[in-house]
Design a protein around this motif. Structure first.
Motif, PDB file in Angstrom:
ATOM      1  N   UNK A 187      38.307  68.637  63.597  1.00 36.08           N
ATOM      2  CA  UNK A 187      39.266  69.583  64.185  1.00 36.08           C
ATOM      3  C   UNK A 187      38.774  71.019  64.072  1.00 36.08           C
ATOM      4  N   UNK A 188      38.098  71.356  62.974  1.00 34.64           N
ATOM      5  CA  UNK A 188      37.585  72.716  62.795  1.00 34.64           C
ATOM      6  C   UNK A 188      36.569  73.076  63.875  1.00 34.64           C
ATOM      7  N   UNK A 189      35.942  72.053  64.475  1.00 33.32           N
ATOM      8  CA  UNK A 189      34.985  72.287  65.558  1.00 33.32           C
ATOM      9  C   UNK A 189      35.700  72.346  66.908  1.00 33.32           C
ATOM     10  N   UNK A 190      36.560  71.360  67.179  1.00 31.06           N
ATOM     11  CA  UNK A 190      37.147  71.231  68.521  1.00 31.06           C
ATOM     12  C   UNK A 190      38.239  72.263  68.794  1.00 31.06           C
ATOM     13  N   UNK A 191      38.852  72.834  67.778  1.00 30.86           N
ATOM     14  CA  UNK A 191      39.952  73.780  68.024  1.00 30.86           C
ATOM     15  C   UNK A 191      39.482  75.048  68.749  1.00 30.86           C
ATOM     16  N   UNK A 192      38.180  75.306  68.729  1.00 33.52           N
ATOM     17  CA  UNK A 192      37.639  76.469  69.442  1.00 33.52           C
ATOM     18  C   UNK A 192      37.386  76.174  70.920  1.00 33.52           C
ATOM     19  N   UNK A 193      37.550  74.902  71.306  1.00 36.70           N
ATOM     20  CA  UNK A 193      37.353  74.491  72.702  1.00 36.70           C
ATOM     21  C   UNK A 193      38.698  74.550  73.424  1.00 36.70           C
ATOM     22  N   UNK A 194      38.851  75.498  74.350  1.00 34.93           N
ATOM     23  CA  UNK A 194      40.142  75.701  75.028  1.00 34.93           C
ATOM     24  C   UNK A 194      40.240  74.958  76.355  1.00 34.93           C
TER      25      UNK A 194
END
Length: 658
Positions: free
Chosen positions: A120-127
């Motif tokens: 999640x710490x990686x994907x949350x920056x993908x909008x």
């Protein structure tokens, strides 16, 4: 909990083109699971398929075959480096979701949260829409494990955010994948609340579940079997919520709707049916259904493990015991005994494989760090030498030699220390292996003894035309009850052993008097009925003092201390003394015996699992370990009073909270 997404075939639909061997493997997995592993091995041997991707495909195969524990190992290997995330982010999120689900079902909630949080710490920056999709799924994974850990408010926030995100995605793009995932996550949220007995909160989510599932079922792309599975499963959860909130009439209607579906007759439906009956405490119905469930589970060929014992065999034993079917309970107990060695071997191999993965990961990280460090040092040394050679080359050579000599001495010193630590670790490992072997042998003996007694009495009672007096029947019934309790106690200890290193805090929501805890512990231990001992219970303050704790766990820990005192005191007395320290805000339970005692230098080692001070006495060597683990998770502690010389005295403290 069920895996959240139906995108198994679409997770690789990223912008970068797939290579020919990826297509070959995916087509083979779809067509023939049995032949797929050999294709993967062949491509990996030819260096056409990297190791991390081969492990991802192997994990997929075992997950589809229902071999979750093996899939877990391969998924961990696939995530051991960041190569999968760099090349195929969507597959990285998918594997993280699958692995988190496996760990949650297995009971490793801390591990599940860790895996899902890292992704999640990686994907949350993908909008993007894809990024929002996976953010919601991973937030749901985190929330589900938080519920199992008792972090209800944090879980509620994550559930709400995930649900709203997926609802919006389904409205903006009502493709079946989006509708399916929205419905599946809503279903899992209801399951999270019911499995943690938060039935009032579960009821609040029922309208959202109806909305999501009905939207999915109305999609023209939704298979009839999928719609029926979700609707039937939701009815079991509704029935459970209504039963637990006192609405029995509505509960029965929901239950009848479930058993009237074709899904309830399928393998998955039978498992869901049995889970409902157990949570609803309908023991007679559960006992009737158990043979069918057992047949389904055995057809899956799940490896014998503690997971299998906790998820299935223990449930069977409970169903038969609660419904009074002692003969069937005896048969399940015999299966547990027969599987002890297999469970031990499987757990040992599984743990060894996990340790190997951890070791490989650490080695790779170490190699990367060393390479980066070497590259940095080389650049520095090159610049340093270039400048100093102009000034004075002889001084540089001398300094380099001095530095190299110092580094070599330090490396030798570190190597000696590592060798010393390795020798000590090997010694501890050998000792641990020996104690575990002794434990398995002791467990086998401990269970077979009451089983032989139960088997003998069963033969007596089932012998045709045998006549027994009322006193004889009373004595036989008493012995059967005692030995059944003894087997159940051993199974409970084995299950408790799996949680002995857990750091999870036990919920303290019960308000009980300090004497009630002691009374329950004494009753559980049967100490008062042992004629060879004099037992005395004393308290010097406020016998009606009420504290807030977990009554079952607190009395369980104290009962283990009383059983320990009973075991090592052949003749003499056992005393339980309760004191209340208002200034320190704690309650103390002191268990004192006149038995063989414990040397002061062994005061900590006796709390290690499998350790026994004297092998002459029967026992498993885990009672004190389990007791201390329980009390520490309640906010207290257990220690040995080394100042007492007349036997042994154990001091158990609980926080005085109201």
């Amino acid at each position: 909990m069920t895996a959240c997404t139906s995108r198994e075939k679409n997770v690789s639909s990223e912008n970068q083109p797939k290579k020919d061997f990826d297509v070959q493997v995916e087509q083979m997995i779809d067509r023939n699971l049995d032949r797929a592993p050999s294709l993967i091995d062949s491509l990996e041997d030819q260096h056409l398929l990297p190791e991390y991707k081969a492990n991802y495909y192997r994990g997929q195969i075992h997950y589809k075959l229902g071999q979750e524990l093996t899939a877990e190992l391969y998924y961990k290997r696939a995530l051991a480096s960041n190569e999968l995330m760099q090349e195929r982010p969507t597959i990285y999120y998918f594997v993280s979701d699958q692995l988190s689900t496996i760990l949650t079902v297995k009971g490793d909630q801390d591990g599940a949260v860790k895996v899902a949080t890292e992704a999640y710490s990686v994907v949350r920056n993908d909008t993007t829409q894809e990024g929002n999709y996976w953010s919601a799924i991973l937030l749901h994974d985190i929330g589900y494990s938080q519920m199992q850990l008792g972090h209800y408010s944090e879980a509620e926030k994550n559930f709400t955010k995930a649900w709203n995100t997926l609802k919006k995605l389904a409205q903006d793009k009502p493709a079946f994948d989006n509708l399916y995932t929205w419905a599946r996550i809503t279903y899992n949220i209801i399951d999270a609340y019911t499995s943690t007995e938060q039935f009032a909160e579960a009821e609040k989510w029922l309208p959202q579940a109806d909305e999501a599932i009905s939207r999915m079922a109305s999609s023209p792309d939704c298979p009839t079997s999928t719609a029926e599975e979700f609707t039937a499963g939701l009815n079991t959860h509704k029935a459970l919520v209504y039963v637990k909130t006192g609405r029995k009439r509505e509960a029965n209607k929901a239950y009848q709707r479930f058993i009237g579906t074709n899904y309830s007759k399928t393998s998955s439906g039978l498992i869901e049916h049995s889970e409902y009956l157990e949570l609803a405490e309908r023991w007679e119905d559960l006992a009737n259904l158990t043979p069918k469930v057992d047949s389904v589970v055995q057809s899956w060929k799940i490896p014998l493990s503690l997971y299998y014992l906790k998820s299935y065999l223990t449930s069977y034993l409970k169903a038969y015991l609660k419904s009074g079917r002692k003969e069937q309970a005896l048969q399940i107990a015999e299966r547990i005994v027969d599987s002890v060695d297999s469970i031990y071997d499987y757990e040992r191999q599984h743990n060894a494989a996990e340790l190997a993965i951890m070791y490989e990961t650490q080695e790779k990280e170490k190699q990367i760090a060393e390479q980066q460090s070497m590259l940095k040092n080389q650049r520095f040394i090159t610049a340093f030498i270039g400048i100093l050679l102009i000034l004075i080359s002889l001084i540089i050579i001398g300094l380099l030699r001095l530095r190299n000599a110092k580094q070599l001495a330090e490396k030798n010193k570190e190597l000696e220390q590592k060798n010393k630590e390795l020798t000590q670790a090997n010694a501890r490992a050998e000792e641990s292996s020996r104690m575990k072997t002794d434990f398995i042998q002791q467990i086998s003996h401990e269970i077979r003894t009451p089983l032989n007694i139960l088997s003998g009495f069963t033969q007596v009672l089932t012998t045709p035309d045998i006549e027994l007096g009322s006193e004889e029947r009373k004595d036989i019934n008493k012995r059967i009850t005692i030995n059944t309790k003894r087997i159940t106690e051993l199974v409970n200890k084995m299950i408790e052993l799996s949680d002995i290193h857990s750091k999870t805090t036990i919920e303290r929501n019960d308000k009980v008097t300090i004497v009630q805890i002691a009374a329950q512990a004494v009753e559980s231990s049967d100490l008062q009925h042992d004629n060879h001992l004099l037992f005395n219970l004393e308290f010097d303050q406020a016998d009606d003092k009420i504290i807030r704790t977990n009554a079952v766990s607190a009395s369980r820990a104290l009962a283990l201390l009383l059983n320990n005192a009973n075991k090592f005191t052949q003749k003499g007395s056992v005393e339980l003394r309760i004191t209340l320290d208002r200034e320190a805000q704690k309650v103390t339970y002191a268990v004192t015996d006149t038995g063989i005692g414990v040397p002061a230098y062994e005061s900590e080692r006796i709390f290690e699992e499998f350790f026994q001070l004297d092998n002459y006495y029967e026992g498993t060597g885990i009672g004190l370990s389990v007791a201390r683990s329980i009390v520490r998770r309640l906010g207290g502690d257990i220690r040995l009073d080394t100042s007492y010389q007349g036997g042994a005295r154990f001091i158990m403290t609980l926080p005085d909270e109201t």
